[in-house]
Design a protein around this motif. Structure first.
Motif, PDB file in Angstrom:
ATOM      1  N   SER A  64       7.168 109.615  25.765  1.00 54.08           N
ATOM      2  CA  SER A  64       7.505 109.741  27.193  1.00 54.08           C
ATOM      3  C   SER A  64       6.339 109.356  28.100  1.00 54.08           C
ATOM      4  O   SER A  64       6.558 108.873  29.215  1.00 54.08           O
ATOM      5  CB  SER A  64       7.941 111.169  27.497  1.00 54.08           C
ATOM      6  OG  SER A  64       6.900 112.086  27.185  1.00 54.08           O
ATOM      7  N   TRP A  65       5.108 109.545  27.600  1.00 56.64           N
ATOM      8  CA  TRP A  65       3.952 109.238  28.440  1.00 56.64           C
ATOM      9  C   TRP A  65       3.575 107.752  28.411  1.00 56.64           C
ATOM     10  O   TRP A  65       2.737 107.302  29.185  1.00 56.64           O
ATOM     11  CB  TRP A  65       2.751 110.088  28.034  1.00 56.64           C
ATOM     12  CG  TRP A  65       2.417 110.031  26.560  1.00 56.64           C
ATOM     13  CD1 TRP A  65       2.865 110.874  25.598  1.00 56.64           C
ATOM     14  CD2 TRP A  65       1.594 109.074  25.906  1.00 56.64           C
ATOM     15  NE1 TRP A  65       2.368 110.517  24.372  1.00 56.64           N
ATOM     16  CE2 TRP A  65       1.571 109.413  24.529  1.00 56.64           C
ATOM     17  CE3 TRP A  65       0.845 107.979  26.335  1.00 56.64           C
ATOM     18  CZ2 TRP A  65       0.854 108.689  23.585  1.00 56.64           C
ATOM     19  CZ3 TRP A  65       0.126 107.253  25.402  1.00 56.64           C
ATOM     20  CH2 TRP A  65       0.138 107.596  24.039  1.00 56.64           C
ATOM     21  N   ALA A  66       4.196 106.988  27.510  1.00 58.29           N
ATOM     22  CA  ALA A  66       3.955 105.535  27.437  1.00 58.29           C
ATOM     23  C   ALA A  66       5.288 104.851  27.156  1.00 58.29           C
ATOM     24  O   ALA A  66       5.529 104.346  26.059  1.00 58.29           O
ATOM     25  CB  ALA A  66       2.940 105.222  26.351  1.00 58.29           C
ATOM     26  N   PRO A  67       6.205 104.800  28.149  1.00 58.87           N
ATOM     27  CA  PRO A  67       7.593 104.406  27.882  1.00 58.87           C
ATOM     28  C   PRO A  67       7.834 102.896  27.828  1.00 58.87           C
ATOM     29  O   PRO A  67       8.918 102.466  27.440  1.00 58.87           O
ATOM     30  CB  PRO A  67       8.341 105.028  29.061  1.00 58.87           C
ATOM     31  CG  PRO A  67       7.344 104.993  30.181  1.00 58.87           C
ATOM     32  CD  PRO A  67       6.012 105.259  29.530  1.00 58.87           C
ATOM     33  N   CYS A  69       3.351 100.379  22.805  1.00 55.27           N
ATOM     34  CA  CYS A  69       3.883 101.140  23.932  1.00 55.27           C
ATOM     35  C   CYS A  69       2.806 101.228  25.001  1.00 55.27           C
ATOM     36  O   CYS A  69       1.618 101.387  24.685  1.00 55.27           O
ATOM     37  CB  CYS A  69       4.290 102.550  23.487  1.00 55.27           C
ATOM     38  SG  CYS A  69       5.574 102.585  22.216  1.00 55.27           S
ATOM     39  N   PHE A  70       3.229 101.149  26.272  1.00 57.27           N
ATOM     40  CA  PHE A  70       2.260 101.151  27.370  1.00 57.27           C
ATOM     41  C   PHE A  70       2.646 102.190  28.405  1.00 57.27           C
ATOM     42  O   PHE A  70       3.823 102.465  28.642  1.00 57.27           O
ATOM     43  CB  PHE A  70       2.188  99.768  28.023  1.00 57.27           C
ATOM     44  CG  PHE A  70       1.772  98.683  27.070  1.00 57.27           C
ATOM     45  CD1 PHE A  70       0.434  98.503  26.758  1.00 57.27           C
ATOM     46  CD2 PHE A  70       2.721  97.864  26.456  1.00 57.27           C
ATOM     47  CE1 PHE A  70       0.036  97.512  25.862  1.00 57.27           C
ATOM     48  CE2 PHE A  70       2.335  96.878  25.559  1.00 57.27           C
ATOM     49  CZ  PHE A  70       0.990  96.701  25.255  1.00 57.27           C
ATOM     50  N   HIS A 120       9.247  95.435  27.955  1.00 57.26           N
ATOM     51  CA  HIS A 120      10.529  95.833  28.527  1.00 57.26           C
ATOM     52  C   HIS A 120      10.388  97.179  29.200  1.00 57.26           C
ATOM     53  O   HIS A 120       9.875  98.144  28.618  1.00 57.26           O
ATOM     54  CB  HIS A 120      11.602  95.907  27.435  1.00 57.26           C
ATOM     55  CG  HIS A 120      11.825  94.600  26.738  1.00 57.26           C
ATOM     56  ND1 HIS A 120      12.767  93.689  27.141  1.00 57.26           N
ATOM     57  CD2 HIS A 120      11.199  94.048  25.663  1.00 57.26           C
ATOM     58  CE1 HIS A 120      12.740  92.631  26.342  1.00 57.26           C
ATOM     59  NE2 HIS A 120      11.782  92.829  25.427  1.00 57.26           N
ATOM     60  N   MET A 121      10.889  97.244  30.417  1.00 58.98           N
ATOM     61  CA  MET A 121      10.831  98.480  31.203  1.00 58.98           C
ATOM     62  C   MET A 121      12.048  99.349  30.907  1.00 58.98           C
ATOM     63  O   MET A 121      13.131  98.839  30.580  1.00 58.98           O
ATOM     64  CB  MET A 121      10.798  98.141  32.686  1.00 58.98           C
ATOM     65  CG  MET A 121       9.580  97.341  33.120  1.00 58.98           C
ATOM     66  SD  MET A 121       8.056  98.310  32.989  1.00 58.98           S
ATOM     67  CE  MET A 121       8.335  99.549  34.257  1.00 58.98           C
ATOM     68  N   PRO A 122      11.893 100.684  30.989  1.00 57.95           N
ATOM     69  CA  PRO A 122      13.055 101.552  30.830  1.00 57.95           C
ATOM     70  C   PRO A 122      14.168 101.145  31.800  1.00 57.95           C
ATOM     71  O   PRO A 122      13.916 100.849  32.975  1.00 57.95           O
ATOM     72  CB  PRO A 122      12.512 102.944  31.171  1.00 57.95           C
ATOM     73  CG  PRO A 122      11.056 102.856  30.861  1.00 57.95           C
ATOM     74  CD  PRO A 122      10.659 101.465  31.225  1.00 57.95           C
TER      75      PRO A 122
END
Length: 318
Positions: free
Chosen positions: A272-275, A301-302, A286-288
């Motif tokens: 959750s901290w690097a979604p 993951c970033f 790719h963005m959520p």
């Protein structure tokens, strides 16, 4: 009958046992004894051994030995007087037997005016120059038991030396250090350093000084809940014959988030901290909520788009 002037063996001091030595009398002689303080008989002191009490403090002891043998004349001979009996106290050592710590000699109550001298010992051997009331333990004392001998002297009195009980063996117990980066999802490792001998260790990790439940191994993987906190570890070392000691590390920097996180192989989601999901084959992130977000199996993951761009990724167009 042959008779000999008795002598007194032992240390003539309050609380110490002395012994009447009869010397060379005719064989088969039976003996009786009477101890005296400043020439006055001490009630009940009629054995070969005698332990002085506070009633004899400051007085001189003698012992009269009476020898009897059938067919021979009875003879009674007094010993020479001892010096005055001092009041002494057992030497004691206070402090923890660990390199870098100071031990202190405790003297107790001696006869007023007594001059006291000190000699520290390691495994019974005098430590050169260690003649003060305190001793700071050095690396060379590691594994040894420490005692202190206290000698009391006063004109006209018996000079007495008392030796303390030995400490536990001196431990070498440096503070632990922490290796690893203080970032979420990284693993920290406690380094114990050079403790003495075959020491057994236990561990406890802390966040901002509060104990972390269950964090009792030599390593600690940092969870997201530790963000912003400083991590320390305490190490307790135990070994038979040595003191059990606990040492604590200095704190890490405040825990931060990593810019880039590599999830476990086969993972389909990011924490959750690097979604933000990064696909290494395409070089796209790719963005959520994006079209291909759920279908993407991330290699990276970033936390922010800027982190993804710095890692060489470009944004998905859909």
């Amino acid at each position: 009958m042959s008779a000999a002037v008795p002598t007194i063996g032992g240390t003539a001091a309050v609380g110490s046992a002395v012994t009447a030595r009869v010397g060379g009398w005719t064989g088969g002689t039976s003996f009786s004894y009477q101890w005296k303080a400043d020439g006055r008989p001490i009630a009940g002191a009629t054995s070969a051994k005698f332990t002085a009490t506070s009633s004899e403090a400051g007085k001189r002891l003698t012992v009269t030995v009476t020898g009897t043998k059938p067919g021979h004349a009875t003879a009674s001979l007094p010993s020479s007087a001892t010096a005055k009996l001092p009041t002494t106290a057992s030497a004691k050592v206070a402090g923890t037997a660990v390199v870098g710590a100071a031990l202190t000699a405790s003297t107790g109550a001696w006869t007023k005016g007594t001059s006291l001298r000190y000699q520290w010992q390691a495994d019974g051997t005098a430590i050169p120059g260690a003649t003060g009331t305190t001793l700071t333990l050095a690396a060379g004392h590691t594994g040894k038991r420490i005692t202190v001998a206290i000698t009391g002297a006063l004109t006209g009195y018996t000079t007495v030396t008392t030796v303390s009980a030995a400490t536990l063996r001196v431990a070498a117990a440096p503070a632990p250090t922490i290796s690893g980066r203080a970032t979420v999802a990284q693993t920290l490792t406690a380094r114990t350093g050079g403790w003495a001998g075959a020491t057994t260790f236990t561990y406890q990790w802390y966040a901002n000084g509060s104990k972390i439940a269950g964090a009792t191994g030599s390593t600690y993987r940092i969870p997201e809940s530790a963000y912003g906190k400083k991590i320390t570890v305490s190490v307790t070392g135990s070994q038979a014959g040595f003191p059990t000691l606990t040492r604590s590390s200095t704190p890490t920097a405040a825990v931060n988030y990593p810019g880039r996180f590599t999830p476990p192989k086969g993972a389909t989601s990011c924490p959750s901290w690097a979604p933000i999901k990064g696909n290494a084959d395409s070089g796209i992130y790719h963005m959520p909520g994006g079209r291909y977000y759920n279908a993407t199996k991330p290699e990276d993951c970033f936390r922010t788009e800027a982190d993804a761009v710095r890692a060489g990724y470009r944004k998905s167009r859909a």
